[in-house]
Design a protein around this motif. Structure first.
Motif, mmCIF file in Angstrom:
data_model
loop_
_atom_site.group_PDB
_atom_site.id
_atom_site.type_symbol
_atom_site.label_atom_id
_atom_site.label_comp_id
_atom_site.label_asym_id
_atom_site.label_seq_id
_atom_site.Cartn_x
_atom_site.Cartn_y
_atom_site.Cartn_z
ATOM 1 N N ALA A 115 11.169 -51.282 97.331
ATOM 2 C CA ALA A 115 12.486 -51.530 96.744
ATOM 3 C C ALA A 115 13.575 -51.424 97.797
ATOM 4 C CB ALA A 115 12.758 -50.518 95.630
ATOM 5 N N GLY A 116 14.609 -52.255 97.659
ATOM 6 C CA GLY A 116 15.737 -52.174 98.575
ATOM 7 C C GLY A 116 16.146 -53.528 99.099
ATOM 8 N N ALA A 130 18.542 -47.820 107.089
ATOM 9 C CA ALA A 130 19.501 -48.615 106.321
ATOM 10 C C ALA A 130 18.938 -48.955 104.956
ATOM 11 C CB ALA A 130 19.823 -49.906 107.077
ATOM 12 N N GLN A 186 23.068 -48.782 96.687
ATOM 13 C CA GLN A 186 22.713 -49.835 97.647
ATOM 14 C C GLN A 186 23.955 -50.584 98.139
ATOM 15 O OE1 GLN A 186 19.070 -52.261 97.006
ATOM 16 N NE2 GLN A 186 18.893 -51.248 95.043
ATOM 17 N N MET A 234 30.462 -58.970 99.425
ATOM 18 C CA MET A 234 29.048 -58.637 99.601
ATOM 19 C C MET A 234 28.158 -59.320 98.574
ATOM 20 S SD MET A 234 28.007 -56.756 102.132
ATOM 21 C CE MET A 234 26.536 -55.978 101.453
ATOM 22 N N LEU A 235 28.731 -59.752 97.457
ATOM 23 C CA LEU A 235 27.939 -60.435 96.431
ATOM 24 C C LEU A 235 28.002 -61.961 96.593
ATOM 25 C CD1 LEU A 235 27.800 -57.606 95.255
ATOM 26 C CD2 LEU A 235 28.140 -58.554 92.992
ATOM 27 N N GLN A 263 20.913 -56.840 99.282
ATOM 28 C CA GLN A 263 20.694 -55.535 98.666
ATOM 29 C C GLN A 263 21.113 -55.546 97.192
ATOM 30 O OE1 GLN A 263 21.587 -51.833 100.915
ATOM 31 N NE2 GLN A 263 22.412 -53.142 102.505
ATOM 32 N N GLY A 264 20.708 -54.511 96.472
ATOM 33 C CA GLY A 264 21.256 -54.296 95.129
ATOM 34 C C GLY A 264 20.325 -54.606 93.974
ATOM 35 N N GLY A 265 19.170 -55.222 94.265
ATOM 36 C CA GLY A 265 18.223 -55.485 93.188
ATOM 37 C C GLY A 265 18.641 -56.660 92.323
ATOM 38 N N ALA A 266 17.725 -57.056 91.423
ATOM 39 C CA ALA A 266 18.015 -58.155 90.503
ATOM 40 C C ALA A 266 19.233 -57.817 89.651
ATOM 41 C CB ALA A 266 16.796 -58.441 89.627
ATOM 42 N N SER A 267 19.425 -56.542 89.329
ATOM 43 C CA SER A 267 20.581 -56.155 88.500
ATOM 44 C C SER A 267 21.893 -56.577 89.139
ATOM 45 C CB SER A 267 20.594 -54.639 88.264
ATOM 46 O OG SER A 267 19.478 -54.262 87.497
ATOM 47 N N THR A 268 21.965 -56.534 90.455
ATOM 48 C CA THR A 268 23.185 -56.989 91.121
ATOM 49 C C THR A 268 23.304 -58.511 91.019
ATOM 50 O OG1 THR A 268 23.173 -55.093 92.594
ATOM 51 C CG2 THR A 268 24.474 -56.969 93.309
ATOM 52 N N MET A 320 26.895 -52.761 88.623
ATOM 53 C CA MET A 320 26.163 -52.108 89.714
ATOM 54 C C MET A 320 27.108 -51.447 90.719
ATOM 55 S SD MET A 320 22.852 -52.013 89.780
ATOM 56 C CE MET A 320 22.509 -51.931 91.545
ATOM 57 N N THR A 346 24.844 -54.331 107.739
ATOM 58 C CA THR A 346 23.512 -53.808 108.042
ATOM 59 C C THR A 346 22.569 -54.060 106.875
ATOM 60 O OG1 THR A 346 24.673 -52.046 109.200
ATOM 61 C CG2 THR A 346 22.295 -51.820 108.951
ATOM 62 N N PRO A 347 21.493 -54.794 107.078
ATOM 63 C CA PRO A 347 20.576 -55.115 105.986
ATOM 64 C C PRO A 347 19.567 -53.979 105.792
ATOM 65 C CG PRO A 347 19.845 -56.192 107.986
ATOM 66 C CD PRO A 347 21.078 -55.417 108.355
ATOM 67 N N PRO A 348 18.800 -54.027 104.708
ATOM 68 C CA PRO A 348 17.755 -53.021 104.486
ATOM 69 C C PRO A 348 16.535 -53.345 105.352
ATOM 70 C CG PRO A 348 17.808 -54.582 102.660
ATOM 71 C CD PRO A 348 18.905 -54.994 103.597
#
Lengths: 360, 360
Positions: A199-200, B199, B73, A223-224, A73-78, B223, A238-240
């Motif tokens: 997205a997600g 989720a 997220q 988480m990262l 999760q979190g997008g490329a920004s993460t 983020m 829990t994943p998206p």
């Protein structure tokens, strides 16, 4: 119902066939009596989706067992932060090629954790080209590139020579649009919302030797941590689920169409229609150096701000929507990812011709 | 199509009415000609969804302007780290009430960044009760509780006395199931996948004075920074649009049913059906102290492992699915969140009676 041609830079169009399938099984997936939105991520019915998504992505991109594949999760920004947090535990030198807004953001985030060196930049030319030579520190932990620059409409059509330094690529806006040799990269990451899924969900493909040797910084959030996500097959928490399921459907769809080779052919055809027209006239201008033009995002401008605004408005009235360019470039931008039908591009060029004739 | 009663602890059932609406407009939301899965998060049509979701959540929970509301997220697990990263920049003391598996995980994550003190724990009793007294350090930056313990089936039916120390609560598994006085908390966070939405989206409600004073640790990823997310109204980067849209639909649905007061009444009625039955017999056992029983998750066991397994299997064949308990507790667990219809609970109790009679 009247579907539009949506030229959004992201989130973007999805294949209509995929949307229709997801719609049909939205309240009852595969006889489970429930929606994918409702199922436990530990259930067999969902872990099969998770496994199939990974297997199909490996097949489509030719990803060997030397790599972990994660859906996070979190997008490329993460990932702008996860990249340094996961790779700089033993060597804090990171080199960045700055070819656009997100490349710049990625380098800025890394400065919190790293000794950052700019290996190349086209900032002084408002990012209208991709520098061919890069100045890499041979003892850097990695070199980071942004494969396709969504805002500026440039794309790496080559793999830069990193002199053996591990290459990390943000492929958010061109993943699965054409074949890449995954072995040329140590890490590939991509937000899903352009070529893959709603997205997600974010995809991370990372060399096992880099992840498993635990190069993480001590304060890297769990988480990262790629090692956590890889070990738990993207099911640490829990994943998206719905986005991953949609990714699986899109992967099946791409496979059915002939894989990334077929997508590359289709995307080249679409891009050629637009670029050939742009090159055949001089009323609209396309700012990007020809050899670096993106096959995904095509920015162009009319002779004035007023005409740009009029273009966007009238195009929308004709079912060609989200064509406004990013404020850093101005004018218009047509994003023509995998799921944009060739008919949409043809209709756009027809409209461009008509609009130019009416407003010359 | 035959829908089942899905007792999953999360992701969990969603209101059928909401699923049907999402299905109907899946290819064309509100005349936009596109799916919510496809639209730019900067478009008017999407920012209206984002705004309405926030406004409805504020209305349903009675959240004042003193609080930021964010849709982010990464799940509650990411907030396990975001909480210390956002709150410990000036004072690194953090107190935790450990009432279950996730409460324990949250305290463990904080140890990376903080001087952690355990203010209360029911670990020695396998988390079968909620300690009423907590031993708070008066100079702690915050005290953290887990409002409802999904795995163990306990719930805070009171607000602990923190002696003025800011209270942070993980409400992932009971948010919107009953009224809470938001002003009793400095921070509330919750993954959406139990009472709210598919989720992929996580809700953070945080006192503005805590967020805006920038108490973040220097290496907090951007983020994960609440100040960034709040300033950009949850649109700093591409958000999990489809999950947020589903949250908006569920918020509308709850409002239509009469808000959280109506949900509390409905949930109390459902829980009473199960607990009254459990208390009326002694073949099944319910491990949790009566005054701390969760209204959301009801664990119970039959006399043997074999019978537990048989129960789960036969229940599933009767359309009552995902009843297997967590491995830390064993037996069965019925999760009966907002969207579980009362008919599902009645059917479950009927099945429990029948199964006991057949296997005594």
């Amino acid at each position: 119902m009247s579907r539009v041609y949506n030229f959004s830079a992201g989130p973007s169009m999805l294949p209509e066939e995929v949307l229709k399938q997801a719609q049909a099984e939205f309240l009852d997936y595969n006889g489970s009596g429930m929606s994918v939105c409702e199922m436990s991520h530990r259930s067999k019915v969902y872990t099969e989706i998770n496994d199939e998504a990974e297997a199909l992505l490996r097949e489509l991109m030719g990803i060997s067992d030397d790599y972990h594949v994660m859906f996070v999760q979190g997008g490329a920004s993460t990932q702008f932060e996860a990249v340094p947090l996961n790779l700089l535990g033993k060597n804090n030198k990171a080199d960045y090629c700055v070819t656009g807004n997100f490349a710049n953001k990625a380098s800025k985030e890394a400065q919190k954790y790293a000794d950052v060196h700019i290996a190349s930049s086209s900032k002084d030319a408002n990012y209208t080209f991709i520098p061919k030579d890069i100045n890499v520190r041979e003892d850097a932990a990695y070199v980071h590139i942004t494969n396709n620059n969504t805002i500026f409409g440039t794309e790496y059509h080559f793999v830069p020579d990193t002199k053996g330094v591990p290459l990390v690529s943000d492929m958010s806006s061109d993943i699965l649009s054409r074949p890449v040799n995954v072995n040329d990269y140590s890490v590939i990451y991509a937000g899903a919302q352009k070529n893959i899924a709603p997205a997600g969900v974010t995809i991370v493909i990372a060399k096992k030797e880099l992840v498993d040797n635990d190069n993480t910084l001590p304060y890297c959030p769990t988480m990262l941590k790629w090692s956590t996500q890889a070990k738990e097959h993207s099911l640490y928490n829990t994943p998206p689920c719905f986005s991953t399921y949609m990714a699986m459907l899109v992967f099946r769809h791409i496979k059915k169409l002939g894989g990334v080779e077929a997508m590359a052919k289709y995307n080249a055809e679409k891009a050629a229609i637009l670029y050939d027209f742009l090159d055949s006239q001089d009323w609209y201008k396309a700012p990007v150096a020809k050899e670096d033009r993106s096959f995904m995002n095509v920015p162009f401008v009319s002779p004035s701000e007023e005409l740009n605004a009029k273009f966007v408005k009238e195009a929308a009235a004709n079912g060609l929507v989200t064509l406004k360019g990013h404020r850093l470039v101005g004018g218009m931008r047509a994003s023509i990812y995998n799921a944009m039908p060739i008919e949409g591009v043809k209709k756009l060029v027809e409209f461009m011709k008509k609009f130019a004739a009416e407003n010359k």
